[in-house]
Design a protein around this motif. Structure first.
Motif, PDB file in Angstrom:
ATOM      1  N   GLU A 106       0.854  -1.189   0.000  1.00 39.14           N
ATOM      2  CA  GLU A 106       0.000   0.000   0.000  1.00 39.14           C
ATOM      3  C   GLU A 106       0.887   1.233   0.000  1.00 39.14           C
ATOM      4  O   GLU A 106       1.987   1.217   0.540  1.00 39.14           O
ATOM      5  N   VAL A 108       0.437   5.322   1.034  1.00 41.60           N
ATOM      6  CA  VAL A 108      -0.414   6.345   1.622  1.00 41.60           C
ATOM      7  C   VAL A 108       0.220   7.698   1.326  1.00 41.60           C
ATOM      8  O   VAL A 108       1.373   7.947   1.694  1.00 41.60           O
ATOM      9  N   ARG A 110       0.182  11.657   2.003  1.00 40.49           N
ATOM     10  CA  ARG A 110      -0.240  12.509   3.116  1.00 40.49           C
ATOM     11  C   ARG A 110       0.070  13.979   2.808  1.00 40.49           C
ATOM     12  O   ARG A 110       0.863  14.618   3.499  1.00 40.49           O
ATOM     13  N   HIS A 129      -8.241  15.525  -5.384  1.00 45.40           N
ATOM     14  CA  HIS A 129      -7.369  14.371  -5.158  1.00 45.40           C
ATOM     15  C   HIS A 129      -7.879  13.148  -5.932  1.00 45.40           C
ATOM     16  O   HIS A 129      -7.093  12.414  -6.533  1.00 45.40           O
ATOM     17  N   GLU A 130      -9.167  12.924  -5.902  1.00 45.37           N
ATOM     18  CA  GLU A 130      -9.742  11.785  -6.622  1.00 45.37           C
ATOM     19  C   GLU A 130      -9.503  11.912  -8.128  1.00 45.37           C
ATOM     20  O   GLU A 130      -9.116  10.949  -8.795  1.00 45.37           O
ATOM     21  N   HIS A 133      -5.864  11.234  -8.832  1.00 45.84           N
ATOM     22  CA  HIS A 133      -5.590   9.793  -8.751  1.00 45.84           C
ATOM     23  C   HIS A 133      -6.034   9.088 -10.033  1.00 45.84           C
ATOM     24  O   HIS A 133      -5.326   8.223 -10.548  1.00 45.84           O
ATOM     25  N   PRO A 145      -2.958  -0.677  -3.552  1.00 44.70           N
ATOM     26  CA  PRO A 145      -3.865   0.454  -3.305  1.00 44.70           C
ATOM     27  C   PRO A 145      -3.072   1.713  -2.940  1.00 44.70           C
ATOM     28  O   PRO A 145      -2.010   1.632  -2.321  1.00 44.70           O
ATOM     29  N   ARG A 147      -3.857   5.379  -1.139  1.00 46.11           N
ATOM     30  CA  ARG A 147      -4.823   6.173  -0.379  1.00 46.11           C
ATOM     31  C   ARG A 147      -4.279   7.577  -0.166  1.00 46.11           C
ATOM     32  O   ARG A 147      -3.077   7.752  -0.018  1.00 46.11           O
ATOM     33  N   VAL A 148      -5.180   8.538  -0.152  1.00 43.46           N
ATOM     34  CA  VAL A 148      -4.819   9.902   0.193  1.00 43.46           C
ATOM     35  C   VAL A 148      -5.360  10.179   1.584  1.00 43.46           C
ATOM     36  O   VAL A 148      -6.555  10.032   1.841  1.00 43.46           O
ATOM     37  N   GLN A 149      -4.462  10.524   2.473  1.00 46.48           N
ATOM     38  CA  GLN A 149      -4.819  10.854   3.855  1.00 46.48           C
ATOM     39  C   GLN A 149      -4.614  12.365   3.976  1.00 46.48           C
ATOM     40  O   GLN A 149      -3.502  12.813   4.236  1.00 46.48           O
TER      41      GLN A 149
END
Length: 152
Positions: A106, A108, A110, A129-130, A133, A145, A147-149
């Motif tokens: 994964e 992440v 940030r 962000h989406e 991506h 995967p 992920r954006v935190q």
């Protein structure tokens, strides 16, 4: 369609080699002239066999994903009239077993953002962000995967 080239250079420099005690340090060279010291991660080989100050492939992979995402985010924000003053991402990739093999499990992202004027809503930032991506070439090329935190 385009091609993206990297030259990877390594030399044995007199090491025995077949005893597995050779240096993993090498150089990455890019068409614009940039040269980057690279080596195996000290998490993968003994520190004496690598250059701990060099970039390792796992770090470069995480950086490529984060950089691609950021570039798309900035482009989309500018097109939407959202003025970003700074973007600072401390991305992390987790190495572990996937289907019995080591892989980056994964990533992440940030990102911490500052804006000129009033900051957009959290929903608008998340939408940017989406969209970033979805457009990121690197993210579209990997299995793990991402992920954006968001800290905004």
């Amino acid at each position: 369609m385009s091609e993206h080239l990297a030259r990877i250079r390594w030399q044995r420099d007199g090491a025995v080699f077949t005893d597995q005690r050779y240096s993993r340090a090498h150089r990455w060279e890019f068409d614009g002239g940039a040269q980057v010291p690279a080596a195996a991660s000290p998490d993968v080989v003994a520190p004496a066999l690598t250059d701990v100050s060099a970039v390792d492939p796992e770090e470069a992979f995480v950086a490529a994903v984060a950089s691609c995402h950021m570039l798309w985010f900035l482009s989309l924000a500018a097109a939407a009239g959202v003025c970003v003053d700074s973007y600072d991402d401390q991305a992390v990739g987790t190495l572990g077993k996937v289907d019995g093999r080591l892989a980056i499990r994964e990533i992440v992202l940030r990102p911490r953002l500052t804006f000129a004027g009033e900051a957009p809503t959290a929903e608008r930032i998340a939408a940017l962000h989406e969209a970033a991506h979805e457009r990121c070439f690197i993210a579209n090329s990997v299995r793990c995967p991402i992920r954006v935190q968001s800290g905004d």
